[in-house]
Design a protein around this motif. Structure first.
Motif, PDB file in Angstrom:
ATOM      1  N   ILE A  61      -9.087   7.059 -13.786  1.00  0.00           N
ATOM      2  CA  ILE A  61     -10.086   6.593 -13.049  1.00  0.00           C
ATOM      3  C   ILE A  61      -9.699   4.987 -12.792  1.00  0.00           C
ATOM      4  O   ILE A  61     -10.147   4.241 -11.686  1.00  0.00           O
ATOM      5  N   ASN A  62      -9.078   4.279 -13.878  1.00  0.00           N
ATOM      6  CA  ASN A  62      -8.835   2.949 -13.767  1.00  0.00           C
ATOM      7  C   ASN A  62      -8.017   2.849 -12.724  1.00  0.00           C
ATOM      8  O   ASN A  62      -7.744   1.718 -11.908  1.00  0.00           O
ATOM      9  N   HIS A  63      -6.612   3.667 -12.591  1.00  0.00           N
ATOM     10  CA  HIS A  63      -5.720   3.654 -11.388  1.00  0.00           C
ATOM     11  C   HIS A  63      -6.532   3.887 -10.306  1.00  0.00           C
ATOM     12  O   HIS A  63      -6.213   3.016  -9.056  1.00  0.00           O
TER      13      HIS A  63
ATOM     14  N   PHE B 155      -6.368   0.942  -7.181  1.00  0.00           N
ATOM     15  CA  PHE B 155      -5.843   1.162  -5.906  1.00  0.00           C
ATOM     16  C   PHE B 155      -6.945   0.971  -4.714  1.00  0.00           C
ATOM     17  O   PHE B 155      -6.586   0.639  -3.644  1.00  0.00           O
ATOM     18  N   LEU B 156      -8.116   1.320  -4.965  1.00  0.00           N
ATOM     19  CA  LEU B 156      -9.295   1.081  -4.095  1.00  0.00           C
ATOM     20  C   LEU B 156      -9.365  -0.290  -3.945  1.00  0.00           C
ATOM     21  O   LEU B 156      -9.662  -0.702  -2.517  1.00  0.00           O
ATOM     22  N   LEU B 157      -9.388  -1.020  -5.096  1.00  0.00           N
ATOM     23  CA  LEU B 157      -9.349  -2.630  -4.702  1.00  0.00           C
ATOM     24  C   LEU B 157      -8.138  -3.199  -3.896  1.00  0.00           C
ATOM     25  O   LEU B 157      -8.492  -4.133  -3.148  1.00  0.00           O
ATOM     26  N   ILE B 158      -7.065  -2.721  -4.245  1.00  0.00           N
ATOM     27  CA  ILE B 158      -5.963  -3.146  -3.204  1.00  0.00           C
ATOM     28  C   ILE B 158      -6.276  -2.685  -1.764  1.00  0.00           C
ATOM     29  O   ILE B 158      -5.633  -3.373  -0.940  1.00  0.00           O
TER      30      ILE B 158
ATOM     31  N   VAL C 295       0.903  -1.106   0.041  1.00  0.00           N
ATOM     32  CA  VAL C 295       0.076  -0.103   0.035  1.00  0.00           C
ATOM     33  C   VAL C 295       0.992   1.304  -0.041  1.00  0.00           C
ATOM     34  O   VAL C 295       0.715   2.153  -0.670  1.00  0.00           O
ATOM     35  N   ILE C 296       1.999   1.139   0.761  1.00  0.00           N
ATOM     36  CA  ILE C 296       2.910   2.377   0.890  1.00  0.00           C
ATOM     37  C   ILE C 296       3.475   2.632  -0.543  1.00  0.00           C
ATOM     38  O   ILE C 296       3.560   3.620  -0.965  1.00  0.00           O
TER      39      ILE C 296
ATOM     40  N   PHE D  67      -7.607  -4.066   3.504  1.00  0.00           N
ATOM     41  CA  PHE D  67      -8.448  -3.868   5.044  1.00  0.00           C
ATOM     42  C   PHE D  67      -8.889  -5.437   5.411  1.00  0.00           C
ATOM     43  O   PHE D  67      -8.855  -5.680   6.799  1.00  0.00           O
ATOM     44  N   PHE D  68      -8.978  -6.258   4.683  1.00  0.00           N
ATOM     45  CA  PHE D  68      -9.290  -7.663   4.970  1.00  0.00           C
ATOM     46  C   PHE D  68      -8.144  -8.248   5.664  1.00  0.00           C
ATOM     47  O   PHE D  68      -8.231  -9.176   6.649  1.00  0.00           O
TER      48      PHE D  68
END
Length: 115
Positions: A94-96, A100-103, A74-75, A108-109
């Protein structure tokens, strides 16, 4: 003094600045011979290792190896995103952002624990 839970985050962030510079900084210097940029990148990467190894050593007292690796990824993405916009002058799409949101959701999980 930095708290034991924050120290690995600080060290990983600093190491990722060096790593990103080593891996992608040469892209603006296409007129330089490849052997030269490899040697310079290798020299920069030495400092990345000098920060990443202690980050993981100290961090493993607080976080699991999976959490440390997730934190590092993430960092890496955050540092790279800033680097690519500021230094390489590349636009984030927007694809990036979706990627990034999916990562981030995966991170989070990893930290949330079993459901």
């Amino acid at each position: 003094m930095i708290s034991p839970s924050l120290l690995p985050i600080v060290l990983l962030t600093m190491s990722n600045v060096f790593m990103t510079a080593a891996w992608y900084g040469h892209l603006k210097f296409t007129d330089r011979p490849l052997w030269a940029v490899v040697l310079v990148s290798w020299g920069i990467a030495f400092f990345e290792y000098c920060l990443a190894v202690p980050a993981n050593r100290y961090g493993h007292a607080v976080y699991s190896a999976a959490e440390l690796k997730t934190m590092q990824e993430v960092i890496t993405l955050v540092v790279f995103a800033v680097f690519s916009v500021v230094y390489l002058k590349e636009a984030l799409t927007i694809n990036h952002a979706v990627g990034f949101l999916l990562i981030a959701a995966g991170a989070f999980f990893v930290f949330k624990g079993p459901l």
